[in-house]
Design an enzyme around this catalytic site. Structure first.
Site, PDB file in Angstrom:
ATOM      1  N   GLU A 193       1.485   2.990   2.560  1.00  0.00           N
ATOM      2  CA  GLU A 193       2.158   3.178   3.822  1.00  0.00           C
ATOM      3  C   GLU A 193       2.914   1.942   4.297  1.00  0.00           C
ATOM      4  O   GLU A 193       3.893   2.060   5.025  1.00  0.00           O
ATOM      5  CB  GLU A 193       1.093   3.548   4.870  1.00  0.00           C
ATOM      6  CG  GLU A 193       1.634   4.104   6.116  1.00  0.00           C
ATOM      7  CD  GLU A 193       0.565   4.233   7.193  1.00  0.00           C
ATOM      8  OE1 GLU A 193       0.896   4.706   8.261  1.00  0.00           O
ATOM      9  OE2 GLU A 193      -0.590   3.825   6.947  1.00  0.00           O
ATOM     10  N   ASP A 213      -9.741   5.550   9.056  1.00  0.00           N
ATOM     11  CA  ASP A 213      -9.589   5.336   7.612  1.00  0.00           C
ATOM     12  C   ASP A 213     -10.549   4.252   7.134  1.00  0.00           C
ATOM     13  O   ASP A 213     -10.139   3.247   6.551  1.00  0.00           O
ATOM     14  CB  ASP A 213      -8.133   4.957   7.302  1.00  0.00           C
ATOM     15  CG  ASP A 213      -7.821   5.018   5.808  1.00  0.00           C
ATOM     16  OD1 ASP A 213      -8.619   5.605   5.058  1.00  0.00           O
ATOM     17  OD2 ASP A 213      -6.787   4.463   5.407  1.00  0.00           O
ATOM     18  N   LYS A 245       3.911  -2.516   3.780  1.00  0.00           N
ATOM     19  CA  LYS A 245       3.950  -3.756   3.004  1.00  0.00           C
ATOM     20  C   LYS A 245       3.285  -4.833   3.834  1.00  0.00           C
ATOM     21  O   LYS A 245       3.503  -4.897   5.049  1.00  0.00           O
ATOM     22  CB  LYS A 245       5.392  -4.183   2.753  1.00  0.00           C
ATOM     23  CG  LYS A 245       6.097  -3.411   1.678  1.00  0.00           C
ATOM     24  CD  LYS A 245       7.522  -3.932   1.531  1.00  0.00           C
ATOM     25  CE  LYS A 245       8.282  -3.029   0.582  1.00  0.00           C
ATOM     26  NZ  LYS A 245       9.705  -3.335   0.532  1.00  0.00           N
ATOM     27  N   GLY A 291       0.834  -1.189   0.000  1.00  0.00           N
ATOM     28  CA  GLY A 291       0.000   0.000   0.000  1.00  0.00           C
ATOM     29  C   GLY A 291       0.866   1.234   0.000  1.00  0.00           C
ATOM     30  O   GLY A 291       2.079   1.157  -0.229  1.00  0.00           O
TER      31      GLY A 291
END
Lengths: 334, 207
Positions: B11, B123, B13, B9
């Site tokens: 931000e 999120d 792994k 992603g």
């Protein structure tokens, strides 16, 4: 048929701009791009004063843009203007000039979305830039925009003030002139110590007002201006870069484009460029005068909208102060 | 031990691995060279710590989350249960309206369970929810926090609303079923939450 020539008038905020472009095989050919920027002696932009400034300069800018492009008035095929979003009096001044020009030349008129123009000028002038995520950073606007399902959608945006506004407000509290970004950038180069500031990322959205207050407190507590400016840039730009990367990851896009006045900041460029390299993505930024608010980008968006079949009557040429990016049907893209 | 990169992603792994004979995900936060070391280290360690804490708290509220096996705050590593289901993002637009409605209600109920004890995910996107054994699993609490304020709850729900509008625009209206599920379990005043979401929408530029 000769390639169409479009004249665009930008007037959403502090800049009045006139640009002429033509479409050469789907590439934006900028023939001229003239502008004047209203700089208040003190405080922020007063809408009426900015509009008076625009009214004072618009006629000579139109003449100048036509002269620089080295064409005659009758070669203009289309008049475009910034329909919004922006400050009402400024928008009305630009729209009035566009209507008058359209009527006197007897050429069609089209009103366009300012934010969408920032993305299209990148796609139009940079050959490899086809489907970017745009990080649009200016005074009032801070948005992460990308094309999805027939619209330019806002994937992340500021929940309070724009990044430029944040920098200007801080600048005002330490008595540096407007726009404060370039001054803050110079101070930041000499900053050495990082002062911790609130880092506010909510999903792909972002907020700056808490950071602004904290930075002002550092100033009141006699911390070095250089260190504060350095810390403001490092924190806000890291957050901007992060939300941009998040949008790229979520959408699977491998191009990133900068737009807006704050994109002139070298540190922001470096950060986004580094982020792009680390994920094998390509980084694009239009030339400086196509990055800031300008007439050429308005001319270009009007032109591609017109060439994709969009038409407006004079009655459609009202302004819209709250014209959102995702209100535009992007019929010119697959 | 086999280490396979499962997903990278923005931000972190996610590496598929094994831990004491169990199939696990190692979530490994990536250092970002674009930001200075002070910010990078702080974000990585604080998010790792906060995430592990929130996942543990969420489980206590009966929300489906991965088991956590190990945490290394300095290195930014969390070793957790492998969830073998599908990402909600990948099938959300492909199921029937009835199934989607039920799914949204379930999602809303889980968010209410989190919010009832002031857990803010931070999120909530369809990429951060998995579906396994008829349950909605919440993953990636990396931007989460404990927060008692109504504002935080409103923003949390607003993030999901925006995701549905951008990533699942044809089914964006199903957000109302998320709110329906939320209302059925939320212990506070649902009208206040709805008003807060409206407030936040109006805060976006040019609404």
């Amino acid at each position: 048929m000769d390639e169409m020539i479009s004249l665009g008038i930008e007037g959403t905020a502090h800049t009045i701009g006139v640009g002429l472009v033509k479409n050469t095989k789907h590439h934006c050919d900028v023939l001229s791009n003239e502008m004047k920027t209203f700089r208040p002696e003190k405080g922020g932009i007063h809408p009426r004063k900015a509009a008076n400034h625009h009214a004072q300069h618009i006629a000579s800018l139109i003449e100048k843009a036509i002269t620089t492009a080295d064409i005659t008035k009758d070669k203009i095929d289309l008049v475009s203007f910034s329909k919004g979003p922006g400050l009402g009096p400024c928008l009305r001044t630009a729209a009035t000039a566009a209507r008058a020009l359209s009527l006197s030349l007897n050429k069609p008129i089209i009103g366009v979305n300012h934010c969408v123009a920032h993305i299209e000028i990148g796609r139009g002038t940079i050959p490899d830039c086809t489907d970017p995520v745009l990080l649009y950073t200016s005074g009032a606007n801070t948005q992460v925009i990308a094309f999805a399902n027939r619209k330019y959608r806002v994937f992340g945006e500021t929940l309070d003030i724009g990044i430029g506004n944040c920098l200007d407000k801080f600048g005002r509290s330490i008595d540096i002139p407007f726009p404060s970004g370039p001054h803050i950038e110079q101070y930041a180069l000499k900053g050495k110590n990082y002062l911790s500031l609130p880092y506010s990322v909510k999903g792909m959205d972002i907020a700056f007002s808490g950071l602004l207050t904290a930075a002002q407190q550092y100033y009141q507590n006699n911390n070095a201006i250089e260190d504060i400016c350095y810390s403001i840039q490092e924190t806000t730009f890291a957050a901007l870069t992060e939300v941009t990367e998040r949008a790229m990851a979520q959408l699977g896009k491998d191009e990133v484009l900068l737009g807006g006045g704050v994109a002139a900041n070298q540190r922001l460029r470096n950060m986004v460029d580094t982020m792009a390299k680390e994920r094998d993505a390509r980084f694009f930024v239009p030339t400086k005068y196509l990055c800031v608010d300008n007439g050429a980008m308005i001319a270009w968006l009007g032109l591609i909208m017109y060439q994709s079949g969009m038409r407006m009557t004079l009655a459609d040429t009202t302004i819209d102060q709250r014209f959102r990016t995702d209100m535009v049907d992007v019929i010119w893209r697959e | 031990m086999n280490n396979n990169l499962l997903y990278q992603g923005a931000e972190a792994k996610l590496i598929l691995s094994s831990y004491l004979g169990r199939k696990v995900i190692i979530k490994f936060r990536i250092n970002k060279n674009y930001r200075i070391k002070e910010i990078d280290e702080l974000l990585i360690s604080s998010r790792t710590k906060e995430e592990a804490k929130l996942i543990y708290q969420a489980r206590k509220q009966g929300v489906y989350v991965p088991f956590i096996y190990d945490v290394d705050i300095q290195k930014g590593i969390i070793t957790m249960q492998y969830i073998s289901g599908k990402r909600i993002k990948d099938f959300f637009d492909d199921i029937s309206d009835d199934e989607r409605k039920k799914l949204c209600i379930k999602i809303g109920q889980s968010i209410a369970r989190l919010h009832n004890t002031d857990i803010i995910h931070g999120d909530i996107t369809t990429s951060n929810m998995m579906y396994m054994d008829n349950n909605v699993y919440f993953i990636d609490f990396g931007l989460g926090e404990m927060n008692t304020e109504l504002e935080a709850k409103g923003v949390d729900l607003h993030v999901l609303m925006e995701t549905m509008e951008s990533t699942h625009s044809i089914h964006a209206s199903f957000f109302r079923f998320v709110l329906e599920g939320y209302a059925s379990l939320y212990k506070g005043d649902i009208d206040q939450v709805k008003r807060k979401i409206d407030d936040i929408i109006m805060r976006g530029r040019y609404r």
